[in-house]
Design a protein around this motif. Sequence first.
Motif, PDB file in Angstrom:
ATOM      1  N   VAL A 231       0.844  -1.188   0.000  1.00 54.74           N
ATOM      2  CA  VAL A 231       0.000   0.000   0.000  1.00 54.74           C
ATOM      3  C   VAL A 231       0.884   1.243   0.000  1.00 54.74           C
ATOM      4  O   VAL A 231       1.793   1.376   0.833  1.00 54.74           O
ATOM      5  CB  VAL A 231      -0.933   0.004   1.231  1.00 54.74           C
ATOM      6  N   ILE A 232       0.625   2.149  -0.938  1.00 51.77           N
ATOM      7  CA  ILE A 232       1.371   3.415  -1.014  1.00 51.77           C
ATOM      8  C   ILE A 232       0.680   4.409  -0.087  1.00 51.77           C
ATOM      9  O   ILE A 232      -0.309   5.060  -0.462  1.00 51.77           O
ATOM     10  CB  ILE A 232       1.423   3.933  -2.465  1.00 51.77           C
ATOM     11  N   ALA A 268      -2.095   7.703 -11.834  1.00 47.75           N
ATOM     12  CA  ALA A 268      -1.009   8.667 -12.047  1.00 47.75           C
ATOM     13  C   ALA A 268      -0.333   9.032 -10.727  1.00 47.75           C
ATOM     14  O   ALA A 268       0.905   9.137 -10.647  1.00 47.75           O
ATOM     15  CB  ALA A 268      -1.551   9.910 -12.733  1.00 47.75           C
ATOM     16  N   GLN A 269      -1.126   9.215  -9.668  1.00 50.99           N
ATOM     17  CA  GLN A 269      -0.564   9.509  -8.345  1.00 50.99           C
ATOM     18  C   GLN A 269       0.315   8.360  -7.861  1.00 50.99           C
ATOM     19  O   GLN A 269       1.401   8.567  -7.312  1.00 50.99           O
ATOM     20  CB  GLN A 269      -1.683   9.749  -7.334  1.00 50.99           C
ATOM     21  N   CYS A 270      -0.171   7.143  -8.046  1.00 58.22           N
ATOM     22  CA  CYS A 270       0.583   5.967  -7.612  1.00 58.22           C
ATOM     23  C   CYS A 270       1.895   5.845  -8.388  1.00 58.22           C
ATOM     24  O   CYS A 270       2.958   5.553  -7.808  1.00 58.22           O
ATOM     25  CB  CYS A 270      -0.253   4.701  -7.796  1.00 58.22           C
ATOM     26  N   ARG A 271       1.832   6.057  -9.696  1.00 59.22           N
ATOM     27  CA  ARG A 271       3.041   5.981 -10.523  1.00 59.22           C
ATOM     28  C   ARG A 271       4.077   7.013 -10.077  1.00 59.22           C
ATOM     29  O   ARG A 271       5.279   6.725  -9.991  1.00 59.22           O
ATOM     30  CB  ARG A 271       2.689   6.222 -12.000  1.00 59.22           C
ATOM     31  N   LYS A 272       3.591   8.210  -9.792  1.00 59.77           N
ATOM     32  CA  LYS A 272       4.489   9.287  -9.342  1.00 59.77           C
ATOM     33  C   LYS A 272       5.194   8.904  -8.048  1.00 59.77           C
ATOM     34  O   LYS A 272       6.334   9.317  -7.793  1.00 59.77           O
ATOM     35  CB  LYS A 272       3.683  10.577  -9.152  1.00 59.77           C
ATOM     36  N   ALA A 273       4.516   8.081  -7.232  1.00 57.98           N
ATOM     37  CA  ALA A 273       5.095   7.636  -5.956  1.00 57.98           C
ATOM     38  C   ALA A 273       5.939   6.373  -6.107  1.00 57.98           C
ATOM     39  O   ALA A 273       6.401   5.806  -5.123  1.00 57.98           O
ATOM     40  CB  ALA A 273       3.978   7.394  -4.944  1.00 57.98           C
ATOM     41  N   ILE A 280      -0.437  -0.625  -6.998  1.00 61.64           N
ATOM     42  CA  ILE A 280      -1.602   0.207  -7.322  1.00 61.64           C
ATOM     43  C   ILE A 280      -2.885  -0.508  -6.910  1.00 61.64           C
ATOM     44  O   ILE A 280      -3.785   0.088  -6.306  1.00 61.64           O
ATOM     45  CB  ILE A 280      -1.615   0.569  -8.824  1.00 61.64           C
ATOM     46  N   VAL A 281      -2.968  -1.797  -7.206  1.00 52.20           N
ATOM     47  CA  VAL A 281      -4.157  -2.564  -6.829  1.00 52.20           C
ATOM     48  C   VAL A 281      -4.261  -2.680  -5.308  1.00 52.20           C
ATOM     49  O   VAL A 281      -5.350  -2.561  -4.740  1.00 52.20           O
ATOM     50  CB  VAL A 281      -4.134  -3.957  -7.492  1.00 52.20           C
TER      51      VAL A 281
END
Length: 393
Positions: A231-232, A268-273, A280-281
Amino acid sequence: MPKAMIVAGVMSGTSADGVDVALCRISHVSGNTPRVKLIGHAGSTYPKAVRAAVLAAMDAKAISAAEMSRLNWRLGEIYADAVAKSEAKFGVKAALVGCHGQTIYHQSVAAKYLGAPVRCTWQTGEASVIAERLRVPVVSDFRPADMAAGGQGAPLVPMLDYVMFRSARVSRILQNLGGIGNLTAIPAGAAIDDLLAFDTGPANMVIDACMSLLFGKTFDRGGAVARRGRVISPVLAESLRERYFSAPPPKSCGREEFGAEYVSRFIAQCRKAGASDADIVATATALTAESIVDAYRRFVMRHLARFTSKTQAEFVVAGGGAKNVALMRMLCDGLKPLNARVRLMEELGVSAQAKEGVAFALLAWLTWFGLPGNVPVATGALRSAVLGKVTQG
């Protein structure tokens, strides 16, 4: 009123993954609420092309009138087929059908349109086709009557929750995990006006969309992908600041809030992190769990405290998300410190997948006898209303 009536409830939710049919025996109890018994439940998936058309219609900025008309009639045939197959499977014939239809658009908050504020909802699936094919009356289009009376047109399941699951001894929270999550909180010994009910936010909707975009799958079977991701936390915290989650009930939501545009921003937020696809899932799954736990902490606990000094409550989960092991583990972990015991709907005698179908069977029965089906304290309506439109078979 007859002693008992067999009613088929037909539901296709915001996940647009298929059709659930619940065959129920509903009887009137003098001086009391109806008695509802589930005879059997059958689920079927949409053909791939149909699901694609439904999802395209939900997210469309523009779509032809011809396309919408064709989809409406095609879904009517699919719903009729689903009921007929369920009747054959369980060896009964329904005398009445309650069909929710497929929600294409739901706007519960007024926005200016052609010079005036407008709230609206649209469920499609031609009732005349179902009535002609099955030769029985069909009740459909349940939400508009509540909205015309000032409500949000959702949630409508609280009537079933009260009829079937209220208890004199224990407070219960009935949480459905469909495309959208919705809950009904019933304090121990509650009258119907003591309920609290609202949409908690996305349940499977964001998870399923991420699975489709990242893995080419319609859903995360058993939560397997989420379990191997992490989890991010910063993205989760930011997502939980979405205005919808802190808005007080009554409230309802759908793809308009948590559909394709929302998912694009979320990914996009998840990728940036620095998130992987599995991360992501996992984060989308945590968003569902944490938004539900937050809703329980923020709104439900305070509501229950008004009616009972008992702090422990039963948190009863239904819907497709109940099969997601990762999601259920996150929910249990989040609710345990709040003294909420998590149970599955099956423990109360109704399969997790059948519940919404049963709800619309009950609402159809109420409409057929001219009885109100909404719960104004849940939807925000100014009055009780008889729901739906009747198409004679």
